[in-house]
Design a protein around this motif. Structure first.
Motif, PDB file in Angstrom:
ATOM      1  N   ASN A  12      14.523   7.197   4.310  1.00 43.00           N
ATOM      2  CA  ASN A  12      14.956   5.734   3.643  1.00 43.00           C
ATOM      3  C   ASN A  12      13.594   5.446   3.396  1.00 43.00           C
ATOM      4  O   ASN A  12      13.763   4.135   2.085  1.00 43.00           O
ATOM      5  N   VAL A  13      12.923   4.893   4.002  1.00 41.72           N
ATOM      6  CA  VAL A  13      11.169   4.043   3.226  1.00 41.72           C
ATOM      7  C   VAL A  13      10.701   4.765   2.010  1.00 41.72           C
ATOM      8  O   VAL A  13      10.945   4.219   1.154  1.00 41.72           O
ATOM      9  N   SER A  14      11.086   6.204   2.261  1.00 36.32           N
ATOM     10  CA  SER A  14      10.390   6.382   1.006  1.00 36.32           C
ATOM     11  C   SER A  14      11.098   6.568  -0.130  1.00 36.32           C
ATOM     12  O   SER A  14      10.273   5.903  -1.461  1.00 36.32           O
ATOM     13  N   VAL A  15      12.527   6.580  -0.336  1.00 37.66           N
ATOM     14  CA  VAL A  15      13.094   5.604  -1.421  1.00 37.66           C
ATOM     15  C   VAL A  15      12.759   4.896  -2.050  1.00 37.66           C
ATOM     16  O   VAL A  15      13.147   4.354  -2.971  1.00 37.66           O
ATOM     17  N   LEU A  16      12.626   4.083  -1.322  1.00 38.72           N
ATOM     18  CA  LEU A  16      12.498   2.217  -1.461  1.00 38.72           C
ATOM     19  C   LEU A  16      11.386   1.939  -1.600  1.00 38.72           C
ATOM     20  O   LEU A  16      10.971   1.210  -1.659  1.00 38.72           O
ATOM     21  N   ASP A  32       0.608  -1.640   0.161  1.00 39.70           N
ATOM     22  CA  ASP A  32      -0.150  -0.188  -0.405  1.00 39.70           C
ATOM     23  C   ASP A  32       1.178   1.367  -0.086  1.00 39.70           C
ATOM     24  O   ASP A  32       1.210   1.773   0.502  1.00 39.70           O
ATOM     25  N   LYS A  33       1.437   1.996  -0.870  1.00 36.27           N
ATOM     26  CA  LYS A  33       2.654   2.399  -0.740  1.00 36.27           C
ATOM     27  C   LYS A  33       1.639   4.397  -0.779  1.00 36.27           C
ATOM     28  O   LYS A  33       2.385   4.951  -0.842  1.00 36.27           O
ATOM     29  N   LYS A  34       0.532   4.394  -1.629  1.00 34.84           N
ATOM     30  CA  LYS A  34      -0.746   5.377  -1.321  1.00 34.84           C
ATOM     31  C   LYS A  34      -0.412   6.279   0.521  1.00 34.84           C
ATOM     32  O   LYS A  34       0.074   6.768   0.970  1.00 34.84           O
ATOM     33  N   SER A  35      -1.130   4.761   1.599  1.00 36.22           N
ATOM     34  CA  SER A  35      -1.248   5.103   2.871  1.00 36.22           C
ATOM     35  C   SER A  35      -0.101   5.235   3.235  1.00 36.22           C
ATOM     36  O   SER A  35       0.613   5.777   4.064  1.00 36.22           O
ATOM     37  N   ALA A  36       1.332   4.143   2.510  1.00 41.41           N
ATOM     38  CA  ALA A  36       2.667   4.795   2.993  1.00 41.41           C
ATOM     39  C   ALA A  36       3.789   5.762   2.649  1.00 41.41           C
ATOM     40  O   ALA A  36       3.613   6.855   4.153  1.00 41.41           O
ATOM     41  N   GLU A  37       2.942   6.831   1.844  1.00 42.52           N
ATOM     42  CA  GLU A  37       3.760   7.978   1.868  1.00 42.52           C
ATOM     43  C   GLU A  37       2.716   9.277   2.999  1.00 42.52           C
ATOM     44  O   GLU A  37       3.167  10.436   2.725  1.00 42.52           O
ATOM     45  N   VAL A  38       1.522   9.236   2.507  1.00 41.40           N
ATOM     46  CA  VAL A  38      -0.073   9.919   3.695  1.00 41.40           C
ATOM     47  C   VAL A  38       0.980   9.655   5.512  1.00 41.40           C
ATOM     48  O   VAL A  38       1.196  11.045   5.748  1.00 41.40           O
ATOM     49  N   ILE A  39       1.201   8.635   6.043  1.00 43.32           N
ATOM     50  CA  ILE A  39       1.950   8.686   6.990  1.00 43.32           C
ATOM     51  C   ILE A  39       3.410   9.074   7.457  1.00 43.32           C
ATOM     52  O   ILE A  39       3.205   9.762   8.288  1.00 43.32           O
TER      53      ILE A  39
END
Length: 218
Positions: free
Chosen positions: A104-108, A42-49
């Motif tokens: 780092n998570v964001s880049v990955l 769930d990339k979209k949720s990750a970006e929001v968080i």
């Protein structure tokens, strides 16, 4: 009368520090949620968080500055003032390392990383949440129930040791995937792992200062 006012000053500083701890814990919780979202694709949720985490980290910085300002107004001993400052600095550093982890998570996010690896990181993040939660209870008791504050600060080390074990497990896991991942991804995963470990270490360091302050605030 002077001692009464000084006690109120200390309590106010500790209240702000506790607020800082609460917000710092929010960043840790969000890091866990971010990694969980990534593990589930769930990339979209990750970006929001991640965006929310960055905003919370800024509040941690603001609270640190507020504590420092309050410390200049009181008549605490130099030793007590330094111990409280170090406690607050470590809370700030913990949030900084959590933010570095989120970067780092964001880049990955756009990189192919096996779910097994993300699941392992999620377990480690959960361990950091547990460590920070115990630290929060320790700080909450400081100045009111110092024996409990001390006991809880010792539990912080126990939780940190669990995270350290997970840290070593993930190192071995990454090594087993070494030939299947490109070098850039391996570097980012290592940076993420190191940042998460540093966040846990700062929890332990903060617990050390709480133990020192339980003696000073008797």
């Amino acid at each position: 009368m002077e001692r009464w006012f000084e006690k109120r000053r200390v309590n106010k500083v500790l209240e702000i520090a506790y607020r800082q701890m609460a917000v710092a814990l929010d960043t840790v919780n969000d890091l866990e949620k971010t990694i969980e979202a990534v593990a589930e694709g769930d990339k979209k949720s990750a970006e929001v968080i991640i965006a929310r985490l960055f905003k919370a980290e800024e509040e941690v910085d603001d609270l640190r500055r507020t504590v420092f300002e309050e410390l200049t107004k009181g008549k605490l001993s130099t030793r007590d003032r330094e111990d409280i400052m170090n406690l607050v600095k470590n809370l700030d550093k913990m949030a900084d390392h959590v933010k570095d982890s989120a970067r780092n998570v964001s880049v990955l996010l756009d990189t192919e990383v096996p779910k097994e690896i993300w699941d392992a990181y999620h377990e480690m993040a959960h361990g950091i949440v547990s460590t920070a939660a115990v630290l929060r209870e320790s700080l909450k008791s400081l100045g009111e129930d110092n024996s409990r504050a001390r006991a809880m600060s010792e539990r912080v080390e126990e939780e940190e040791n669990k995270v350290d074990k997970k840290f070593l497990e993930i190192k071995s896991l990454i090594l087993s995937y070494g030939s299947k991942l490109n070098p850039a991804t391996l570097i980012l995963l290592k940076d993420l792992l190191d940042s998460m470990e540093e966040a846990t270490d700062r929890c332990a360091d903060t617990g050390d200062y709480i133990r020192v302050l339980t003696v000073s605030f008797k």
